[in-house]
Design a protein around this motif. Structure first.
Motif, mmCIF file in Angstrom:
data_model
loop_
_atom_site.group_PDB
_atom_site.id
_atom_site.type_symbol
_atom_site.label_atom_id
_atom_site.label_comp_id
_atom_site.label_asym_id
_atom_site.label_seq_id
_atom_site.Cartn_x
_atom_site.Cartn_y
_atom_site.Cartn_z
ATOM 1 N N VAL A 961 -12.655 98.370 81.481
ATOM 2 C CA VAL A 961 -11.744 97.258 81.274
ATOM 3 C C VAL A 961 -11.707 96.447 82.559
ATOM 4 C CG1 VAL A 961 -9.398 96.536 80.749
ATOM 5 C CG2 VAL A 961 -10.386 98.518 79.586
ATOM 6 N N LEU A 962 -12.260 95.277 82.496
ATOM 7 C CA LEU A 962 -12.293 94.377 83.645
ATOM 8 C C LEU A 962 -11.024 93.542 83.635
ATOM 9 C CD1 LEU A 962 -13.935 93.012 85.981
ATOM 10 C CD2 LEU A 962 -14.736 91.398 84.244
ATOM 11 N N THR A 963 -10.235 93.632 84.675
ATOM 12 C CA THR A 963 -8.994 92.866 84.785
ATOM 13 C C THR A 963 -9.089 91.942 85.988
ATOM 14 O OG1 THR A 963 -7.740 94.700 83.821
ATOM 15 C CG2 THR A 963 -6.490 93.006 84.977
ATOM 16 N N PHE A 964 -8.785 90.670 85.766
ATOM 17 C CA PHE A 964 -8.864 89.721 86.875
ATOM 18 C C PHE A 964 -7.837 88.621 86.665
ATOM 19 C CE2 PHE A 964 -11.983 88.681 83.651
ATOM 20 C CZ PHE A 964 -11.857 87.312 83.460
ATOM 21 N N PRO A 965 -7.304 88.062 87.752
ATOM 22 C CA PRO A 965 -6.340 86.959 87.634
ATOM 23 C C PRO A 965 -7.059 85.681 87.222
ATOM 24 C CG PRO A 965 -6.846 87.355 89.930
ATOM 25 C CD PRO A 965 -7.561 88.423 89.169
ATOM 26 N N THR A 966 -6.338 84.795 86.563
ATOM 27 C CA THR A 966 -6.916 83.509 86.172
ATOM 28 C C THR A 966 -5.982 82.385 86.573
ATOM 29 O OG1 THR A 966 -5.919 83.335 83.971
ATOM 30 C CG2 THR A 966 -7.934 84.654 84.168
ATOM 31 N N VAL A 967 -6.528 81.194 86.588
ATOM 32 C CA VAL A 967 -5.775 79.979 86.878
ATOM 33 C C VAL A 967 -5.820 79.098 85.640
ATOM 34 C CG1 VAL A 967 -5.621 77.931 88.355
ATOM 35 C CG2 VAL A 967 -6.371 80.131 89.313
ATOM 36 N N ALA A 968 -4.686 78.585 85.250
ATOM 37 C CA ALA A 968 -4.618 77.742 84.048
ATOM 38 C C ALA A 968 -5.579 76.569 84.168
ATOM 39 C CB ALA A 968 -3.196 77.245 83.824
ATOM 40 N N GLY A 969 -6.383 76.349 83.127
ATOM 41 C CA GLY A 969 -7.332 75.256 83.115
ATOM 42 C C GLY A 969 -8.701 75.610 83.648
ATOM 43 N N TYR A 970 -8.862 76.822 84.203
ATOM 44 C CA TYR A 970 -10.155 77.231 84.744
ATOM 45 C C TYR A 970 -10.963 77.969 83.681
ATOM 46 C CZ TYR A 970 -9.414 76.051 89.676
ATOM 47 O OH TYR A 970 -9.234 75.389 90.859
ATOM 48 N N GLU A 971 -12.291 77.831 83.784
ATOM 49 C CA GLU A 971 -13.214 78.544 82.925
ATOM 50 C C GLU A 971 -13.816 79.718 83.678
ATOM 51 O OE1 GLU A 971 -15.879 75.389 81.982
ATOM 52 O OE2 GLU A 971 -14.891 74.935 80.083
ATOM 53 N N TYR A 972 -14.028 80.807 82.965
ATOM 54 C CA TYR A 972 -14.615 82.012 83.554
ATOM 55 C C TYR A 972 -15.828 82.388 82.719
ATOM 56 C CZ TYR A 972 -10.253 81.993 86.036
ATOM 57 O OH TYR A 972 -9.195 81.615 86.833
ATOM 58 N N TRP A 973 -16.985 82.361 83.364
ATOM 59 C CA TRP A 973 -18.247 82.592 82.676
ATOM 60 C C TRP A 973 -18.735 84.004 82.960
ATOM 61 C CZ3 TRP A 973 -20.879 79.047 79.581
ATOM 62 C CH2 TRP A 973 -20.272 77.787 79.500
ATOM 63 N N LEU A 974 -19.189 84.665 81.922
ATOM 64 C CA LEU A 974 -19.705 86.018 82.058
ATOM 65 C C LEU A 974 -21.118 86.057 81.493
ATOM 66 C CD1 LEU A 974 -16.496 86.178 81.031
ATOM 67 C CD2 LEU A 974 -16.887 88.581 81.491
ATOM 68 N N LYS A 975 -22.026 86.630 82.242
ATOM 69 C CA LYS A 975 -23.385 86.826 81.746
ATOM 70 C C LYS A 975 -23.663 88.314 81.716
ATOM 71 C CE LYS A 975 -28.198 85.498 82.262
ATOM 72 N NZ LYS A 975 -29.187 84.658 82.972
ATOM 73 N N PHE A 976 -24.221 88.796 80.614
ATOM 74 C CA PHE A 976 -24.465 90.214 80.441
ATOM 75 C C PHE A 976 -25.962 90.473 80.503
ATOM 76 C CE2 PHE A 976 -20.626 88.906 78.278
ATOM 77 C CZ PHE A 976 -19.695 89.770 78.829
ATOM 78 N N GLU A 977 -26.337 91.463 81.280
ATOM 79 C CA GLU A 977 -27.757 91.689 81.566
ATOM 80 C C GLU A 977 -28.238 93.014 81.016
ATOM 81 O OE1 GLU A 977 -27.595 91.411 85.782
ATOM 82 O OE2 GLU A 977 -27.699 89.224 85.771
#
Length: 977
Positions: A961-977
């Motif tokens: 379970v990956l937990t991370f803080p975010t900022v409203a309006g920001y995009e978070y991109w994840l690439k799986f390898e």
């Protein structure tokens, strides 16, 4: 060193050789990802397609190129018109961005062909023009882009240009026309992507083949006739009226006697007491009713060729087109939300006559309008003179040239025209704030005002009524998209459905079904309208099946399951408005039962009553208020709207919890609190040879009350409340009886006293005792594996005995199997929903038609792709083998205030985007090893190994379970390898 300008000048000199130099071009379908020997190709390709622009097309023009993986530069007739994403050497993806390129004046010429060339770069394999809106739009219409384009690997700027020789240019145009003759035939509808359009080669032969349009308040069913068109009409508030049922004043005393009988081991006696002294008889019909029909006749023969009718989900337009000996005829019908109208636009190649009429089965008068340009139909809804309900009026007005005339037969006739627009407005005197005090406004004047405003917009000419309606519709519809691969054949919707009935699997039809469900919610539930009823807003009857009312023991709730996850949160509003409005009458019901708070029975309608009525098997049920409370909490979880939580959710939860605190009673055999006597909707059991329906502590009631109490405590904590009711709930929770597991490992539906009750219908359509699995989150394969396994066995038992035989029940099964992460069983039920419970127009077949199956099926497909109920976001939790090849979704919503998109191939997720709308911490269950980067809006960096500040981001492992803080309006991109 060559500058860009010098390089481009050199490229122009090479135009003559560029397109005719033997470069290998292949034909490919659009929209799709590229495949075959270039499926895993990373690099540059070019697309080119040719469009014929109609003689009467007017600018300005806008080119919509849909969704492109990853970046593009787009050219029209050799001129650069726009780009999205970044090309090498600093390549970055914009695969989720819809391309919209306004074209310079003079670039497009009416009556000529236009060359569209697109330079595409992909860095992850299988790029391409893969979805979205694909059309060339002008000021007076739009042209769908071709389905077949030419594609080539490599990079040459000359490929953006027309050949220099006119013969070569015509050869290129002819080549494209030969490859896709349907686009170039004289027909208004080009082939469009399969998951956004329902289409047919013949008119509707019945109501369940007609196509629906709606704006939440108004609805219409379009039949697509040739010699005569029928458009069946609805308005959401056209209902027959009171009296409404009321429970006896001494209901609470009889309830106590019934409980004594149940606890003494005499359930039959207890059920008889409830039936005789608590429940009141049905007072039906008291139905939602059709507004009537608009009929249209034209001066043409019945002979028609090149016939096609379609419903474009992206624009909300139901269109019919066909050739006659006199030329092409086109009709477009849509429901405008901004202008509150049904609009019919008709075009004919040659001048002809048109006739129009309004009619209704009963209770209506039709006459010309005062200005002579239309018809009015007015009356009051009744059932054969009984149950007087809402007064209504509908008016049509003709726009265009000519002076209409009224015939002796009551038709409105217009002669010598090639184009006519019909506006239809409708009003009732229904008063939602106080249904017993109808509105006093002049309905005829209200219709005229609506028509006057629309006519002024039409005359202004700056923006058409159709553009206003389609733009507002697209704002909702295009928030979300789903692609499950490319269609192998381009077939009418009814033929595709027939193939599924024959055993075929069709993922693209399943994506169309998902999109159709979203469309239906947009068309039948808008802020300020009544909620979608059992038939949405589409009903051809005076006495509809089950009155088309609001059933709160599954059907009404299921209508709104897609609202949050499909990014249509504001469409949930009419449900909350209804629940809030039911509170006063619910308080009276609770008082008569001897309780505080507010209660809700199994059904209601626009007269806002909450009584317990009918037979015990369905009528004695009080879990509706608790179930509705879940919708309030879920709306907050998805939106993180704290104002809604405080001002709407908390007051409602508190009222409902107060009722259950008084309603619950101690079971003398266990010392635990139980609900009852109530039904487990609408099922029966056998005890001592008798078939009964009521019991103390049925599992569904216990799940609903448990969830409500836990939700109330969570909301109270979030609001910092010290309300005394919280202490009462904390005291009651440990004493609340929990559903049990039977000797065969199944979850018990009824507690069964000292033994276990036998089921009278082992394959019953309701699966209410599994409420804890879905829509609640009380049962989880991760947190409560024993209960999850018991739920699985219960589902298997139901299906083995013929369960899932109604549309909505099958839809619920999809959601259940998805929650159990059983992907292929979830998909089996998607396929069976289409094969066994879907009409040719994709309406759910209960049977008869009930719209909840459409909404439940749409929610189930979303549940297979994204889940967030179990404390973390999970991508592709139930991706079946049938969808594993390639696909993507965009814009689904997750709890915590996140918008999620993802792409997969060969059953393995490749990448995902999370948009944080509320700035909450994000918890994500990682499906594959990969890495994450934070990006601000519009900032698409080429490396996902670092964030926007260049800092390296540590990789993560599958399953954590990956937990991370975010900022409203920001995009978070994840690439799986």
């Amino acid at each position: 060193m060559l500058t860009w300008r010098h390089w481009w000048a050199c490229a122009l000199l090479a135009i003559g050789a560029g397109l005719c130099s033997g470069q290998e071009w292949r034909w490919t379908g659009v929209p799709s990802h590229w495949s075959g020997d270039i499926e895993q190709y990373d690099g540059l390709v070019w697309y080119r397609g040719v469009v014929d622009v109609p003689d009467d097309a007017r600018g300005p023009f806008v080119l919509y190129m849909g969704l492109i993986d990853d970046a593009d530069e787009t050219y029209v007739n050799g001129a650069f018109v726009g780009s999205t994403g970044r090309m090498p050497p600093q390549a970055s993806t914009a695969w989720q961005a819809e391309r919209m390129y306004p074209l310079p004046d003079g670039l497009i010429h009416a009556g000529e062909s236009a060359l569209i060339a697109v330079r595409v770069h992909d860095s992850g394999g299988a790029g391409g023009i893969y979805g979205g809106r694909l059309e060339l739009a002008g000021a007076n219409g739009s042209i769908p882009l071709p389905r077949r384009w030419q594609l080539t690997k490599g990079d040459d700027a000359a490929w953006a240009q027309w050949p220099s020789a006119s013969d070569d240019r015509m050869a290129l145009v002819d080549e494209h026309r030969t490859e896709q003759p349907h686009v170039w035939a004289k027909h208004p509808f080009a082939d469009v992507r399969d998951e956004s359009v329902l289409w047919y080669n013949q008119p509707a032969s019945g109501w369940t083949e007609a196509l629906p349009v709606g704006n939440g308040r108004l609805g219409a069913m379009v039949f697509g006739g040739v010699g005569e068109e029928r458009i069946q009409l609805n308005v959401d508030s056209l209902w027959a009226g009171p009296p409404v049922p009321e429970n006896p004043e001494d209901s609470g005393q009889w309830l106590a006697k019934a409980r004594e009988a149940f606890f003494a081991g005499n359930p039959s006696e207890g059920e008889q007491i409830i039936a005789r002294h608590v429940l009141v008889p049905d007072d039906t019909p008291r139905s939602h009713q059709t507004l009537g029909d608009l009929h249209i006749r034209m001066g043409l023969s019945e002979r028609a060729t090149e016939y096609r009718r379609q419903l474009d989900l992206t624009s909300g337009v139901a269109a019919t087109g066909f050739q006659t000996p006199s030329g092409m005829v086109v009709r477009r019908v849509y429901a405008s939300a901004p202008d509150d109208l049904i609009v019919v636009e008709i075009e004919s190649d040659r001048p002809t006559w048109f006739e129009f009429s309004l009619s209704r089965p009963r209770d209506a008068t039709v006459e010309p309008t005062s200005d002579g340009r239309g018809l009015r139909m007015f009356g009051r809804a009744t059932h054969n003179g009984r149950n007087p309900g809402t007064k209504f009026e509908a008016q049509i007005r003709l726009l265009g040239g000519g002076e209409p005339k009224h015939t002796e037969a009551g038709w409105l006739r217009l002669e010598g025209q090639t184009r006519v627009t019909v506006l239809l407005a409708a009003e009732t005197d229904y008063h939602f704030a106080d249904p017993e005090s109808p509105l006093t406004e002049d309905l005829s004047a209200a219709c005229r005002r609506t028509l006057d405003r629309a006519e002024a917009i039409d005359l202004d000419g700056l923006v058409t009524l159709g553009e206003r309606a389609a733009g507002e519709h697209r704002d909702l519809y295009e928030r979300c998209s789903l692609s499950l691969g490319d269609a192998k054949e381009y077939l009418p919707t009814d033929e595709r459905l027939a193939r599924v009935r024959g055993g075929a699997t069709d993922p693209v039809l399943e994506a169309l079904y998902f999109n159709f469900g979203r469309y239906l919610l947009i068309a039948s539930s808008r802020p300020g309208t009544l909620p979608a009823n059992l038939q949405g807003v589409w009903n051809e009857h005076i006495e509809a099946p089950w009155n088309a009312d609001y059933h709160t023991n599954i059907n009404l709730q299921m209508n709104y399951w897609p609202a949050e996850v499909c990014n249509l949160s504001e469409l949930h509003g009419p449900l909350f408005d209804l629940c809030d409005a039911l509170v006063p009458d619910g308080r009276e019901l609770a008082r008569r039962l001897g309780c505080d708070g507010t209660a809700m029975g199994h059904t209601t309608d626009v007269w806002l009553w909450g009584s317990l009525q009918g037979q015990p098997v369905w009528g004695m049920w009080v879990a509706g208020g608790g179930w509705m409370a879940q919708h309030y909490v879920e709306h907050y979880r998805f939106t993180q709207d704290e104002v809604f939580l405080a001002e709407r959710a908390w007051p409602y939860l508190r009222e409902v919890a107060a009722f259950y605190l008084d309603w619950l009673v101690t079971d003398p055999a266990t010392g635990l609190l139980v609900s009852g006597p109530t039904t487990s909707p609408e099922n029966t059991y056998i005890v001592d040879g008798q078939r009964l329906s009521l019991s103390m502590g049925p599992s569904m009631d216990q799940w609903v009350i448990l969830e409500l109490f836990e939700n109330l405590l969570d909301v109270g904590e979030a609001l910092g409340s010290d309300d005394a009711i919280l202490a009462r709930v904390r005291e009651a929770l440990p004493k609340l009886a929990r559903p049990g597991i039977g000797s065969d490992g199944r979850l018990l539906e009824w507690p069964g006293g000292p033994g276990e009750f036998a089921e009278a219908e082992p394959g019953h359509r309701h699966i209410s005792h599994l409420y804890g699995l879905h829509p609640s989150n009380l049962i989880s394969p991760r947190r409560t594996p024993e209960l999850a396994n018991a739920a699985r066995k219960s589902l298997e038992h139901r299906l083995a005995n013929g369960g899932g035989h109604t549309g909505w029940s099958r839809a619920w099964l999809i959601n259940m199997w998805a929650r159990l992460r059983d992907a292929d069983r979830a998909h089996d039920n998607v396929r069976l929903l289409l094969a066994k419970s879907t009409h040719p127009n994709l309406f759910d077949n209960h049977p008869p038609f009930q719209i909840d199956g459409n909404f439940g099926g749409t929610a189930g497909i979303a549940e297979m792709l994204l889940q967030s109920h179990d404390g973390a976001i999970e991508l592709l939790p139930a991706l079946p083998q049938a969808w594993s090849g390639s696909g993507n979704f965009r814009g689904l919503a997750a709890r915590g205030g996140f918008e999620v998109s993802a792409r997969w191939r060969d059953g393995r997720i490749e990448c995902s985007r999370l948009l944080s709308r509320a700035g909450r911490d994000c918890a994500l269950i990682v499906p594959r090893a990969g890495s994450v980067v934070e990006m601000s809006p519009g900032d698409f960096e080429s490396s996902i190994r670092s964030d926007q500040f260049g800092r390296t981001v540590a990789p993560f492992e599958a399953g954590e379970v990956l937990t991370f803080p975010t900022v409203a309006g920001y995009e978070y991109w994840l690439k799986f390898e």
